[in-house]
Design a protein around this motif. Structure first.
Motif, PDB file in Angstrom:
ATOM      1  N   VAL A  75      49.069  62.562  56.711  1.00 24.86           N
ATOM      2  CA  VAL A  75      48.313  61.766  55.744  1.00 24.86           C
ATOM      3  C   VAL A  75      49.219  61.460  54.561  1.00 24.86           C
ATOM      4  O   VAL A  75      50.262  62.090  54.370  1.00 24.86           O
ATOM      5  N   SER A  76      48.807  60.501  53.757  1.00 28.46           N
ATOM      6  CA  SER A  76      49.559  60.151  52.557  1.00 28.46           C
ATOM      7  C   SER A  76      49.513  61.285  51.546  1.00 28.46           C
ATOM      8  O   SER A  76      48.665  62.184  51.617  1.00 28.46           O
ATOM      9  N   LEU A  77      50.426  61.239  50.574  1.00 29.52           N
ATOM     10  CA  LEU A  77      50.553  62.316  49.598  1.00 29.52           C
ATOM     11  C   LEU A  77      49.295  62.512  48.770  1.00 29.52           C
ATOM     12  O   LEU A  77      48.616  61.561  48.398  1.00 29.52           O
ATOM     13  N   MET A  78      49.022  63.768  48.444  1.00 29.14           N
ATOM     14  CA  MET A  78      48.008  64.079  47.455  1.00 29.14           C
ATOM     15  C   MET A  78      48.502  63.624  46.088  1.00 29.14           C
ATOM     16  O   MET A  78      49.718  63.521  45.852  1.00 29.14           O
ATOM     17  N   GLU A  79      47.575  63.352  45.189  1.00 33.71           N
ATOM     18  CA  GLU A  79      47.954  62.757  43.901  1.00 33.71           C
ATOM     19  C   GLU A  79      48.880  63.644  43.085  1.00 33.71           C
ATOM     20  O   GLU A  79      49.788  63.156  42.418  1.00 33.71           O
TER      21      GLU A  79
ATOM     22  N   VAL B  63      58.883  60.878  51.727  1.00 31.08           N
ATOM     23  CA  VAL B  63      59.943  59.874  51.694  1.00 31.08           C
ATOM     24  C   VAL B  63      59.372  58.476  51.879  1.00 31.08           C
ATOM     25  O   VAL B  63      59.872  57.501  51.282  1.00 31.08           O
ATOM     26  N   LYS B  64      58.304  58.338  52.641  1.00 32.30           N
ATOM     27  CA  LYS B  64      57.676  57.020  52.742  1.00 32.30           C
ATOM     28  C   LYS B  64      57.034  56.618  51.417  1.00 32.30           C
ATOM     29  O   LYS B  64      57.107  55.443  51.010  1.00 32.30           O
ATOM     30  N   ALA B  65      56.428  57.577  50.724  1.00 35.12           N
ATOM     31  CA  ALA B  65      55.876  57.275  49.402  1.00 35.12           C
ATOM     32  C   ALA B  65      56.987  56.861  48.449  1.00 35.12           C
ATOM     33  O   ALA B  65      56.836  55.911  47.662  1.00 35.12           O
ATOM     34  N   ALA B  66      58.124  57.548  48.522  1.00 31.06           N
ATOM     35  CA  ALA B  66      59.252  57.212  47.653  1.00 31.06           C
ATOM     36  C   ALA B  66      59.776  55.810  47.945  1.00 31.06           C
ATOM     37  O   ALA B  66      60.044  55.024  47.025  1.00 31.06           O
ATOM     38  N   LEU B  67      59.918  55.476  49.215  1.00 31.19           N
ATOM     39  CA  LEU B  67      60.395  54.137  49.579  1.00 31.19           C
ATOM     40  C   LEU B  67      59.427  53.058  49.110  1.00 31.19           C
ATOM     41  O   LEU B  67      59.852  51.975  48.691  1.00 31.19           O
ATOM     42  N   ALA B  68      58.135  53.349  49.171  1.00 28.73           N
ATOM     43  CA  ALA B  68      57.149  52.385  48.677  1.00 28.73           C
ATOM     44  C   ALA B  68      57.265  52.229  47.164  1.00 28.73           C
ATOM     45  O   ALA B  68      57.194  51.113  46.637  1.00 28.73           O
TER      46      ALA B  68
END
Length: 291
Positions: A271-275, A251-256
């Protein structure tokens, strides 16, 4: 007391610090889009890696920014009962409308231990309490019978139920009655839960689609079941996509991606999402029209 779509809001970080400006902007985005309540410092808010000072500050910012426009239910749970009392007391003093309390994790208490934990907090702090049952994170499932015992305590008013089974949901509703609010802790179960007498959801998806999640609940309560069901199935890809990896990294990746936060930073051990996950999530957001 608590119903509808309440957002389990993220805690935005920037260079290792809480991004207070971004948090305030996210709160305004939520309220402008009809969300029914703000829940800071829950699982999605990364409460487990916030210091006491940060935790208290996030609650204070949220209460101040919301300004009583919608209810604020602050996460105050801990696996240490005295720490839970401290956090709950702070939430009350800061002006929160309620406290969300996760089952003690790691300790693996018995059902009697769970009862005594919540009873102690509830009798120590006069604030409405929402229990939070999420055995996938705590290693213990709070039985419906235990929840029913706790529901008899005046200020224990609701449960966020995230065991992921309709049997548990229906057992709780049957045992606790109409005056006790059962809220979904799983976005994908929101509509089914409403249909069996639940009151709403504490939602991850509301971070990125607050209007639609709020409207799903509004439509249901207005008796517009066909429209509510149609919206539920539209939301379902988001419900699944935001859990492609451990919440709240997706959800943080989506908001970004939506330009709602500058940084998708999460704290270790997250950790941040895998590619591959990022690419799949981006496709879902594009198909939904969010980016």
């Amino acid at each position: 007391m608590f119903q509808g779509a309440m957002v389990a809001i993220v805690t935005p970080f920037k260079n290792g610090q809480v991004d207070e400006k971004a948090l305030r902007e996210l709160i305004e985005f939520q309220i402008a889009n009809g969300t029914h309540g703000i829940v800071p410092c829950g699982t999605t808010g990364e409460s487990a890696t916030l210091s006491f000072k940060e935790h208290e500050r996030v609650v204070e910012i949220t209460v101040e920014q919301v300004g009583k426009r919608v209810p604020v239910v602050a996460g105050t749970g801990s696996n240490n009962t005295e720490e839970a009392i401290r956090l709950t007391r702070h939430a009350r003093d800061a002006g929160a409308d309620g406290a969300l309390m996760i089952c003690p994790y790691y300790n693996k208490p018995t059902q009697e231990g769970l009862f005594k934990h919540f009873e102690k907090v509830a009798t120590s702090v006069d604030i409405p309490i929402v229990l939070y049952n999420i055995p996938g994170r705590t290693a213990v499932n709070m039985a419906p019978e235990t929840i029913a015992r706790l529901a008899k305590i005046d200020n224990i008013v609701a449960v966020k139920e995230a065991a992921g089974t309709m049997k548990q949901i229906t057992d709780i509703i049957a045992l606790c009655g109409e005056d006790f609010a059962v809220l979904s802790g799983e976005d994908y179960l929101t509509f089914p839960l409403l249909c069996v007498g639940g009151k709403g959801v504490i939602s991850v998806v509301s971070n990125i689609a607050p209007r639609d999640m709020a409207d799903l609940c509004n439509l249901y309560f207005e008796g517009k079941l066909t429209e509510a069901r149609r919206l539920y199935y539209r939301l379902l890809p988001l419900c699944h996509g935001l859990f492609c990896e451990t919440n709240p990294s997706p959800v943080k990746a989506a908001l970004a991606m939506m330009k709602k936060i500058e940084s998708e930073e999460v704290r270790l051990p997250l950790v941040s999402l895998m590619e591959a996950s990022r690419a799949g999530l981006k496709r879902i957001l594009e198909a939904y029209g969010l980016i």
